[in-house]
Design an enzyme around this catalytic site. Sequence first.
Site, mmCIF file in Angstrom:
data_model
loop_
_atom_site.group_PDB
_atom_site.id
_atom_site.type_symbol
_atom_site.label_atom_id
_atom_site.label_comp_id
_atom_site.label_asym_id
_atom_site.label_seq_id
_atom_site.Cartn_x
_atom_site.Cartn_y
_atom_site.Cartn_z
ATOM 1 N N GLY A 29 10.917 13.836 19.016
ATOM 2 C CA GLY A 29 11.416 13.677 17.639
ATOM 3 C C GLY A 29 10.622 14.584 16.720
ATOM 4 O O GLY A 29 10.401 14.275 15.545
ATOM 5 N N SER A 31 11.223 17.204 15.194
ATOM 6 C CA SER A 31 11.825 17.817 14.010
ATOM 7 C C SER A 31 12.048 16.795 12.894
ATOM 8 O O SER A 31 12.532 17.123 11.825
ATOM 9 C CB SER A 31 13.161 18.472 14.382
ATOM 10 O OG SER A 31 14.030 17.460 14.865
ATOM 11 N N LYS A 36 6.750 15.052 10.893
ATOM 12 C CA LYS A 36 6.299 16.006 9.878
ATOM 13 C C LYS A 36 5.286 15.373 8.927
ATOM 14 O O LYS A 36 4.273 15.978 8.589
ATOM 15 C CB LYS A 36 7.527 16.488 9.098
ATOM 16 C CG LYS A 36 7.203 17.479 8.007
ATOM 17 C CD LYS A 36 8.452 18.093 7.414
ATOM 18 C CE LYS A 36 9.185 17.103 6.537
ATOM 19 N NZ LYS A 36 10.341 17.709 5.852
ATOM 20 N N TYR A 199 -0.867 -0.448 9.606
ATOM 21 C CA TYR A 199 -1.851 -1.186 8.808
ATOM 22 C C TYR A 199 -3.104 -1.510 9.624
ATOM 23 O O TYR A 199 -4.187 -1.635 9.072
ATOM 24 C CB TYR A 199 -1.214 -2.446 8.185
ATOM 25 C CG TYR A 199 -0.745 -2.101 6.794
ATOM 26 C CD1 TYR A 199 0.195 -1.094 6.607
ATOM 27 C CD2 TYR A 199 -1.289 -2.703 5.663
ATOM 28 C CE1 TYR A 199 0.584 -0.705 5.343
ATOM 29 C CE2 TYR A 199 -0.902 -2.313 4.386
ATOM 30 C CZ TYR A 199 0.021 -1.320 4.239
ATOM 31 O OH TYR A 199 0.383 -0.913 2.982
ATOM 32 N N GLU A 236 4.223 -1.882 -4.546
ATOM 33 C CA GLU A 236 4.537 -0.457 -4.680
ATOM 34 C C GLU A 236 5.186 -0.233 -6.039
ATOM 35 O O GLU A 236 6.039 -1.026 -6.452
ATOM 36 C CB GLU A 236 5.482 0.006 -3.569
ATOM 37 C CG GLU A 236 4.745 0.384 -2.308
ATOM 38 C CD GLU A 236 5.628 0.936 -1.194
ATOM 39 O OE1 GLU A 236 5.078 1.493 -0.243
ATOM 40 O OE2 GLU A 236 6.875 0.796 -1.262
ATOM 41 N N HIS A 260 3.202 -5.600 8.915
ATOM 42 C CA HIS A 260 1.918 -5.228 8.312
ATOM 43 C C HIS A 260 1.149 -6.434 7.750
ATOM 44 O O HIS A 260 -0.018 -6.642 8.066
ATOM 45 C CB HIS A 260 2.125 -4.235 7.161
ATOM 46 C CG HIS A 260 2.898 -2.998 7.539
ATOM 47 N ND1 HIS A 260 2.877 -2.465 8.800
ATOM 48 C CD2 HIS A 260 3.699 -2.183 6.810
ATOM 49 C CE1 HIS A 260 3.635 -1.384 8.832
ATOM 50 N NE2 HIS A 260 4.154 -1.193 7.636
ATOM 51 N N ARG A 364 -6.848 -11.597 -1.190
ATOM 52 C CA ARG A 364 -7.599 -12.354 -2.205
ATOM 53 C C ARG A 364 -7.850 -13.762 -1.659
ATOM 54 O O ARG A 364 -6.910 -14.528 -1.429
ATOM 55 C CB ARG A 364 -6.785 -12.410 -3.494
ATOM 56 C CG ARG A 364 -7.486 -13.079 -4.663
ATOM 57 C CD ARG A 364 -6.665 -12.867 -5.931
ATOM 58 N NE ARG A 364 -6.654 -11.468 -6.313
ATOM 59 C CZ ARG A 364 -7.490 -10.918 -7.199
ATOM 60 N NH1 ARG A 364 -8.374 -11.649 -7.826
ATOM 61 N NH2 ARG A 364 -7.428 -9.627 -7.472
ATOM 62 N N ARG A 386 -9.961 -5.020 -1.154
ATOM 63 C CA ARG A 386 -8.937 -4.102 -1.644
ATOM 64 C C ARG A 386 -8.675 -3.066 -0.556
ATOM 65 O O ARG A 386 -9.536 -2.252 -0.227
ATOM 66 C CB ARG A 386 -9.414 -3.466 -2.947
ATOM 67 C CG ARG A 386 -8.775 -2.187 -3.223
ATOM 68 C CD ARG A 386 -7.956 -1.978 -4.406
ATOM 69 N NE ARG A 386 -8.038 -2.832 -5.538
ATOM 70 C CZ ARG A 386 -7.439 -2.487 -6.669
ATOM 71 N NH1 ARG A 386 -6.790 -1.348 -6.749
ATOM 72 N NH2 ARG A 386 -7.483 -3.277 -7.702
#
Length: 519
Positions: A29, A31, A36, A199, A236, A260, A364, A386
Amino acid sequence: MPRQRVASLSQSQHPAIDIQDEVVIVVLGASGDLAKKKTYPALFGLFRNELLPKNIKIVGYARTKMSDEDYKKRISAYFKHVDSDEDKAIKQKFLDNCSYISGQYDTDDGYIELNKHIRKLEDSMGVANRDRLFYLALPPSVFAVVSAHLRRNVYPNDEGTVRVIIEKPFGHDLESSQELQMQLEPIWEESEIFRIDHYLGKEMVKNILILRFGNLFFSSSWNNRTISNVQISFKEPFGTQGRGGYFDSIGIIRDVMQNHLLQVLSLIAMERPVSFDAEDIRDEKVKLLKAIEPLTLDDVVLGQYVKSEDGKEPAYTDDETVPKGSRAVTFAALGLQIHNERWEGVPFILRAGKALDEAKVEIRIQFKDVAKGIFKNIPRNELVIRVQPEEAIYLKLNTKYPGLTTRTVITDLDLTYHSRYENLKIPEAYEALILDALKGDHSNFVRNDELDVSWQLFSPLLHRIDDDPTIIPEPYPYGSRGPKSVSKFLADRGYVRDKEGLYQWPITKPDAAQDVTET
Ligand code: BG6
């Protein structure tokens, strides 16, 4: 503040397993986007730091016909920090070791060609063993067919060892995950497979076991007598950005939570392993996952982002690749219960969302209240790990405010990595994991039974959400903190938020940044 020089980890705790002297890495894979953006940059990072075996060849394989020049331009598009002449020379040296073969995924011809090419490279390196690492940077729909062809045509049999790296999604529920495993089982030994959850390659996630078990004050307070609740959050600040078509059938729970965040949770909550051996660690993770109650709708808040309050940022459904009226979940908060002696009664909350107010991944751990009596309203201790950005560990604690007073102030013990360590260079997760795979170390990879248990926990909830059209996620504006009902959801699970303005990390000027509380 003086910076700390980095000391190497005790070798007796982490015995080094020699990486092989020669190896051919095949990126299937080659390409594609994953290759990449992640695979090749990670290989280059390792090469630059002289962490790859001395004799190495990297062969790309994919369907696209590409000239050598196009291939090299493509795979190096995301290489970072290649500015000086010296960097450019290293890049060139790396690329000199890369080559490309194009071929189909479902017929033998290309693989026969690939095998001939690899043998030639191995012979030119004068290898003692034909050790090969196959990196399947491919969609899971072709894992099985590619594996079968590799096994038939490119497997070195008793001439060398094979390691195969694959990456999520490993199915979309328990059934499909088991089906995929059943297809792969007759092809690869479990010891040959390295299932990446990137992760597990992150610095702070790799730190969890050391932090927990290497510090008596943490290991002795890590239980339901002392801890009130644990939150693992992933935020995010951007939406699906045209990838909505892909995201829509998956949603945030499958995308980052079942894998994750659950992996992080299992490291936070598992019992002490007998050793740092992969199987000892993974045995404990599986035991922990088996003690978690499967999720139901009562344990969740679901959300989907709508336009930002100023109208500038789009709603999820404004993405042209998203089907009209989609109910896809772009935010979720999940409350998990672990039924064992250590954790009974402590809510574990996983939170993840796209298009939120900031980029942040953190763990946390909020401790219980101290006994009242001499204190009226003293804030709770919190340990925060964090993960990104700005790797840090800080412990919020109460102290006496300096001076002729008996007031208390909330402050912290702060280990912010970039200010503590000199010349800090945190490796990319993919670099760490590829290196582990080369060393044959499975500790930071997902075992097949771990995968089963994690899907068992999530599948009933996911099916319910997928199949019931009356379940509509709660809207939240792009750029906000998420759905409104999350605050109550957290409070119901024991989380006590600091009073507004009382404390903010990082404290840049202790006096200015916080109020003091009267005892
Ligand atoms: C991937 C998800 O597994 O992890 C993405 O598919 C997500 O949607 C990404 O953005 C987050 O990874 P990181 O390393 O940027 O935190």
